[in-house]
Enzyme design. Structure first.
Site, mmCIF file in Angstrom:
data_model
loop_
_atom_site.group_PDB
_atom_site.id
_atom_site.type_symbol
_atom_site.label_atom_id
_atom_site.label_comp_id
_atom_site.label_asym_id
_atom_site.label_seq_id
_atom_site.Cartn_x
_atom_site.Cartn_y
_atom_site.Cartn_z
ATOM 1 N N LEU A 175 61.573 41.369 36.174
ATOM 2 C CA LEU A 175 60.264 41.826 35.730
ATOM 3 C C LEU A 175 59.203 41.376 36.722
ATOM 4 C CD1 LEU A 175 60.484 41.089 31.896
ATOM 5 C CD2 LEU A 175 60.416 43.336 32.994
ATOM 6 N N LYS A 217 51.662 34.980 49.282
ATOM 7 C CA LYS A 217 50.371 34.304 49.216
ATOM 8 C C LYS A 217 50.548 32.804 49.053
ATOM 9 C CE LYS A 217 49.007 38.248 49.839
ATOM 10 N NZ LYS A 217 50.393 38.639 50.077
ATOM 11 N N HIS A 235 22.785 32.859 47.723
ATOM 12 C CA HIS A 235 22.755 32.046 48.936
ATOM 13 C C HIS A 235 23.036 30.590 48.580
ATOM 14 C CE1 HIS A 235 21.464 30.571 52.866
ATOM 15 N NE2 HIS A 235 20.777 29.627 52.224
#
Length: 469
Positions: A39, A52, A448
């Site tokens: 799965l 990753k 920012h």
């Protein structure tokens, strides 16, 4: 032999199949998933997720060897390669178990077997379920979603042997860290493995038949990425072809022709990353109205095949072959079956991400394709070196590029290279999906200090309004 009736049968439990099943179940349909292997499919078990985890380890290794830039020092920095690999496998196992839990939670019937189309029974489609080639059950449903995925394309003479020549599977679970590698193919898979092994200290050479690496990306971005990778010590040969292949006990020598010159390259291991082949064999397509084009099932914008009641999603169907595209198709098809109004997926609104160092991300048209389509364009560029957060993070290498239709202000494409751009590209995807123009993007307030400010500046730059360059 037993027969079991469902509203929807999904053949394949990858990121397209299992998501389709969950969404169909949420819409009160009776659903079965037939999965022959694991799965989560290739993506979760042997692709997107474990790579990753490996790339994260390689990023840490890179940082540990550059601690001086941040005022730190460490002696005898080293890694346990076996533990690096085991962690990536553990991450995949955890998430695969999570998929099983989600399917159980939504009362989806999961059948751990091989499924194939097996004709019709009145208004229903039949799906034959077998174990080791022996048919055990026939399931029926008015709707079948084929999500059988794809596998690595194999080059003649470079068939993966589990020892010297690797596909993505072998490259993820090596028994030892190789000292040298030749990566054939510079798409996302090839470049990511090249980046991982280079950042883990291997000598890496990339060979690409096209005239540039990352050939589906904007040419300027792929050029930037090439310079960055070469700066890290990677060797890259483009416009290259392969010749004689010689295998030794612990090395492979391949004659490579590039730039009009042929030379042998000897490495310990070869990774073949030259695309994918759809899993269309032995799934019962014979005798149906389903058409196959170069190993992929032909579908309409709603993922319908030529056979009534049969849909195809993910890597078995049309490009781009990306997990998030498969999942989105799964949701769309489930909702279509449930009678909901749905919108077809626009390939131009599907982002592409490559998780090398530096990362690459894009959506929409490249500059070259926008011009070829006849648009008069405005192009904005902004470098990471003009961004405070990027400099503070020690990641000043990167750029953002935007392409607008000069007549309407439509965002035609956005292309990025640099740290964390795979996390930022979604801002431009939302802009394209919401049909925002340069006006709305200019007026959007970006926080920012963040690297995302480069996205705003790249929009402003297209209209000669960038503030920090």
């Amino acid at each position: 032999m037993s027969t079991t009736q469902f509203d929807v049968i999904v053949i394949g439990g990858g990121p397209g199949g299992y998501v389709a099943a969950i969404r169909a179940a949420q819409l009160k349909l009776k659903v079965a998933v037939v999965e022959a292997s694991q799965l989560g499919g290739i993506c979760l078990n042997w692709g997107c997720i474990p790579t990753k985890a490996l790339l994260r380890a390689s990023e840490i290794n890179h940082l540990l060897h550059n601690l001086g830039e941040f005022g730190f020092a460490a002696d005898n920095v080293r890694f346990d390669f076996d533990k690096v690999v085991k962690r990536s496998r553990a991450v995949s196992a955890q998430l695969s178990a999570g998929v099983a839990h989600l399917l159980k939670k939504h009362k989806v019937t999961v059948i751990s077997s091989f499924g194939k189309l097996a004709g019709t029974a009145g208004a229903n489609r039949k799906v034959s379920v077998s174990v080791e080639g022996r048919e055990t059950t026939v399931l029926t449903a008015p709707n079948v979603i084929v999500a059988t995925g794809a596998r690595a394309r194999v080059l003649p003479g470079l068939e993966p042997d589990g020892r010297l020549v690797w596909s993505y599977r072998e490259a993820m679970v090596p028994k030892a860290m190789p000292h040298s590698l030749l990566v054939i193919g510079s798409g996302a898979i090839g470049v990511e493995f090249a980046s991982f092994y280079r950042n883990m200290s291997a000598e890496v050479t990339i060979v690409e038949v096209a005239d540039r690496i990352l050939p589906v990306e904007d040419a300027e971005i792929s050029g930037f990425a090439r310079k960055a990778l070469e700066k890290q010590g990677m060797k890259i040969l483009t416009g290259a072809t392969l010749g004689k292949i010689t295998k030794a006990e612990n090395s492979v020598t391949i004659d490579v022709t590039a730039g009009g010159r042929t030379a042998p390259i000897t490495v310990e291991r070869v990774i073949s990353a030259v695309g994918i082949v759809g899993n269309v064999e032995n799934i019962g397509l014979e005798g149906t109205a389903i058409k196959v084009d170069r190993t992929h099932i032909t579908v309409d914008p709603y993922c319908r095949t030529g056979e009534k009641g049969v849909f195809a999603i993910g890597d078995i169907a049309a490009p781009p072959w990306l997990a998030h595209k498969a999942s989105h198709e799964g949701v769309m098809v489930a909702e279509l079956i449930a009678g909901r109004d749905v919108h077809p997926i626009s390939p131009m609104n599907i982002p592409g991400c490559t998780y090398c160092r530096p990362q690459v991300a894009s959506v929409g048209l490249s500059e070259e394709k926008a011009k070829a389509a006849g648009y008069k364009i405005r192009v904005g560029r902004f470098p990471f070196i003009g961004n405070g957060k990027a400099i503070a993070m020690g990641e000043p290498e990167g750029m953002v590029k935007t392409i607008f239709d000069d007549a309407t202000g439509e965002l035609l494409g956005a292309h990025m290279v640099g740290a964390e751009v795979t996390e930022m590209i979604q801002g431009y995807v939302i802009a394209r999906t919401g049909e925002l123009t340069d006006g709305e993007l200019k007026e959007t307030v970006f926080p920012h200090p963040t690297i995302s400010e480069t996205m705003h500046e790249a929009v402003l730059a297209a209209y000669d309004g960038a503030l920090h360059i």
